[in-house]
Design a protein around this motif. Structure first.
Motif, PDB file in Angstrom:
ATOM      1  N   GLN A 174    -121.240  26.217 -17.957  1.00  0.00           N
ATOM      2  CA  GLN A 174    -121.665  25.674 -16.657  1.00  0.00           C
ATOM      3  C   GLN A 174    -122.110  24.217 -16.768  1.00  0.00           C
ATOM      4  O   GLN A 174    -123.023  23.770 -16.089  1.00  0.00           O
ATOM      5  CB  GLN A 174    -122.801  26.525 -16.050  1.00  0.00           C
ATOM      6  CG  GLN A 174    -122.466  27.982 -15.863  1.00  0.00           C
ATOM      7  CD  GLN A 174    -121.314  28.195 -14.914  1.00  0.00           C
ATOM      8  OE1 GLN A 174    -121.208  27.522 -13.902  1.00  0.00           O
ATOM      9  NE2 GLN A 174    -120.441  29.133 -15.235  1.00  0.00           N
ATOM     10  N   ASP A 231    -121.911  20.289 -16.196  1.00  0.00           N
ATOM     11  CA  ASP A 231    -121.442  19.401 -15.133  1.00  0.00           C
ATOM     12  C   ASP A 231    -120.192  18.649 -15.589  1.00  0.00           C
ATOM     13  O   ASP A 231    -120.099  18.218 -16.737  1.00  0.00           O
ATOM     14  CB  ASP A 231    -122.557  18.402 -14.782  1.00  0.00           C
ATOM     15  CG  ASP A 231    -122.185  17.511 -13.629  1.00  0.00           C
ATOM     16  OD1 ASP A 231    -121.991  16.296 -13.867  1.00  0.00           O
ATOM     17  OD2 ASP A 231    -122.079  18.010 -12.496  1.00  0.00           O
ATOM     18  N   TYR A 232    -119.227  18.497 -14.680  1.00  0.00           N
ATOM     19  CA  TYR A 232    -117.948  17.876 -15.038  1.00  0.00           C
ATOM     20  C   TYR A 232    -118.058  16.386 -15.347  1.00  0.00           C
ATOM     21  O   TYR A 232    -117.197  15.834 -16.015  1.00  0.00           O
ATOM     22  CB  TYR A 232    -116.920  18.101 -13.916  1.00  0.00           C
ATOM     23  CG  TYR A 232    -116.553  19.550 -13.765  1.00  0.00           C
ATOM     24  CD1 TYR A 232    -115.779  20.198 -14.722  1.00  0.00           C
ATOM     25  CD2 TYR A 232    -116.998  20.288 -12.679  1.00  0.00           C
ATOM     26  CE1 TYR A 232    -115.445  21.532 -14.604  1.00  0.00           C
ATOM     27  CE2 TYR A 232    -116.662  21.626 -12.542  1.00  0.00           C
ATOM     28  CZ  TYR A 232    -115.893  22.240 -13.514  1.00  0.00           C
ATOM     29  OH  TYR A 232    -115.568  23.560 -13.394  1.00  0.00           O
ATOM     30  N   CYS A 261    -111.755  19.930 -22.768  1.00  0.00           N
ATOM     31  CA  CYS A 261    -110.981  19.412 -21.639  1.00  0.00           C
ATOM     32  C   CYS A 261    -109.627  20.103 -21.568  1.00  0.00           C
ATOM     33  O   CYS A 261    -109.139  20.638 -22.560  1.00  0.00           O
ATOM     34  CB  CYS A 261    -110.765  17.898 -21.785  1.00  0.00           C
ATOM     35  SG  CYS A 261    -112.298  16.960 -21.785  1.00  0.00           S
ATOM     36  N   LYS A 281    -113.433  21.114 -18.720  1.00  0.00           N
ATOM     37  CA  LYS A 281    -113.335  22.504 -18.262  1.00  0.00           C
ATOM     38  C   LYS A 281    -114.681  23.076 -17.851  1.00  0.00           C
ATOM     39  O   LYS A 281    -114.742  24.169 -17.306  1.00  0.00           O
ATOM     40  CB  LYS A 281    -112.742  23.385 -19.364  1.00  0.00           C
ATOM     41  CG  LYS A 281    -111.258  23.205 -19.567  1.00  0.00           C
ATOM     42  CD  LYS A 281    -110.780  24.221 -20.581  1.00  0.00           C
ATOM     43  CE  LYS A 281    -109.290  24.364 -20.591  1.00  0.00           C
ATOM     44  NZ  LYS A 281    -108.857  25.450 -21.479  1.00  0.00           N
ATOM     45  N   GLY A 282    -115.769  22.377 -18.155  1.00  0.00           N
ATOM     46  CA  GLY A 282    -117.085  22.858 -17.743  1.00  0.00           C
ATOM     47  C   GLY A 282    -117.845  23.584 -18.841  1.00  0.00           C
ATOM     48  O   GLY A 282    -118.834  24.250 -18.562  1.00  0.00           O
ATOM     49  N   PHE A 283    -117.385  23.474 -20.083  1.00  0.00           N
ATOM     50  CA  PHE A 283    -118.164  24.036 -21.187  1.00  0.00           C
ATOM     51  C   PHE A 283    -118.034  23.152 -22.413  1.00  0.00           C
ATOM     52  O   PHE A 283    -117.148  22.314 -22.490  1.00  0.00           O
ATOM     53  CB  PHE A 283    -117.798  25.494 -21.486  1.00  0.00           C
ATOM     54  CG  PHE A 283    -116.404  25.721 -21.998  1.00  0.00           C
ATOM     55  CD1 PHE A 283    -116.160  25.811 -23.359  1.00  0.00           C
ATOM     56  CD2 PHE A 283    -115.346  25.868 -21.127  1.00  0.00           C
ATOM     57  CE1 PHE A 283    -114.883  26.045 -23.834  1.00  0.00           C
ATOM     58  CE2 PHE A 283    -114.066  26.112 -21.587  1.00  0.00           C
ATOM     59  CZ  PHE A 283    -113.835  26.190 -22.948  1.00  0.00           C
ATOM     60  N   ARG A 333    -127.473  21.574 -12.690  1.00  0.00           N
ATOM     61  CA  ARG A 333    -126.835  22.885 -12.851  1.00  0.00           C
ATOM     62  C   ARG A 333    -127.585  23.697 -13.900  1.00  0.00           C
ATOM     63  O   ARG A 333    -128.063  23.152 -14.884  1.00  0.00           O
ATOM     64  CB  ARG A 333    -125.385  22.719 -13.285  1.00  0.00           C
ATOM     65  CG  ARG A 333    -124.537  21.988 -12.257  1.00  0.00           C
ATOM     66  CD  ARG A 333    -123.121  21.892 -12.697  1.00  0.00           C
ATOM     67  NE  ARG A 333    -122.473  23.207 -12.630  1.00  0.00           N
ATOM     68  CZ  ARG A 333    -121.166  23.379 -12.664  1.00  0.00           C
ATOM     69  NH1 ARG A 333    -120.367  22.352 -12.792  1.00  0.00           N
ATOM     70  NH2 ARG A 333    -120.651  24.576 -12.600  1.00  0.00           N
ATOM     71  N   ILE A 377    -127.483  25.840 -16.983  1.00  0.00           N
ATOM     72  CA  ILE A 377    -126.493  26.003 -18.051  1.00  0.00           C
ATOM     73  C   ILE A 377    -126.687  27.340 -18.775  1.00  0.00           C
ATOM     74  O   ILE A 377    -127.782  27.900 -18.793  1.00  0.00           O
ATOM     75  CB  ILE A 377    -126.557  24.834 -19.062  1.00  0.00           C
ATOM     76  CG1 ILE A 377    -127.957  24.680 -19.658  1.00  0.00           C
ATOM     77  CG2 ILE A 377    -126.082  23.553 -18.416  1.00  0.00           C
ATOM     78  CD1 ILE A 377    -128.040  23.667 -20.775  1.00  0.00           C
TER      79      ILE A 377
END
Length: 164
Positions: free
Chosen positions: A43, A45-46, A70, A77-79, A104, A106
């Motif tokens: 989770q 942040d991008y 990525c 990808k968010g992780f 966010r 995490i």
């Protein structure tokens, strides 16, 4: 420098063993050892940068590496994975599970080591594989075709009729 290399070459050709081979200064630890001191962070942040993520976990211990995963186009990808220098930093980092990073919450957990051969796999002799392993009485062939045999199609045919 060229003279030094030529001198080493000459010594090697003569068969003398007084040439000291240089070794790598940095030897990579085995993957399992790295995974023991690494965490998974979900989770993320991008727009997050590796430096920012490293600073968030700096209180847990020395951060060796931050890897934000990525896709093929280079979009995050968010992780991410974070590698610490010491194994004892991992439980401390796990206490940050549910903490806020860039607005966010995490997810933080130990990084698991991939085991070769685990996962989806190709399946057993009937081709149904892993999805059938937990269904002992699962249907062996699909009712929609695509299984073994040719079915009731048109057949091979005899070619076009000529001269009639």
């Amino acid at each position: 420098r060229i003279q030094k290399l030529e001198a080493e070459k000459a010594q090697l050709q003569r068969g003398t063993s007084d040439v000291v081979m240089s070794t790598l200064d940095f030897v990579e630890d085995p993957k399992e050892e790295i995974d023991k001191r690494s965490i998974y962070v979900g989770q993320v942040d991008y727009q997050a940068q590796p430096q920012e993520l490293g600073q968030h976990f700096a209180e847990c211990g020395t951060v060796n590496r931050v890897t934000i995963i990525c896709d093929a186009d280079g979009n995050p990808k968010g992780f991410a994975y974070i590698e610490f220098s010491e194994e004892h930093s991992v439980p401390i980092a796990e206490t940050l599970d549910g903490s806020e990073f860039k607005g966010r919450l995490i997810k933080v957990s130990r990084k698991r080591t991939n085991v070769p051969g685990m996962g989806k796999g190709k399946g057993g002799k009937d081709g149904y594989g892993a999805e059938r392993a937990h269904k002992p009485f699962a249907q062996r062939y699909s009712p929609y075709g695509g299984g073994k045999g040719k079915g009731k199609g048109k057949g091979k045919g005899k070619g076009k009729a000529k001269g009639k």
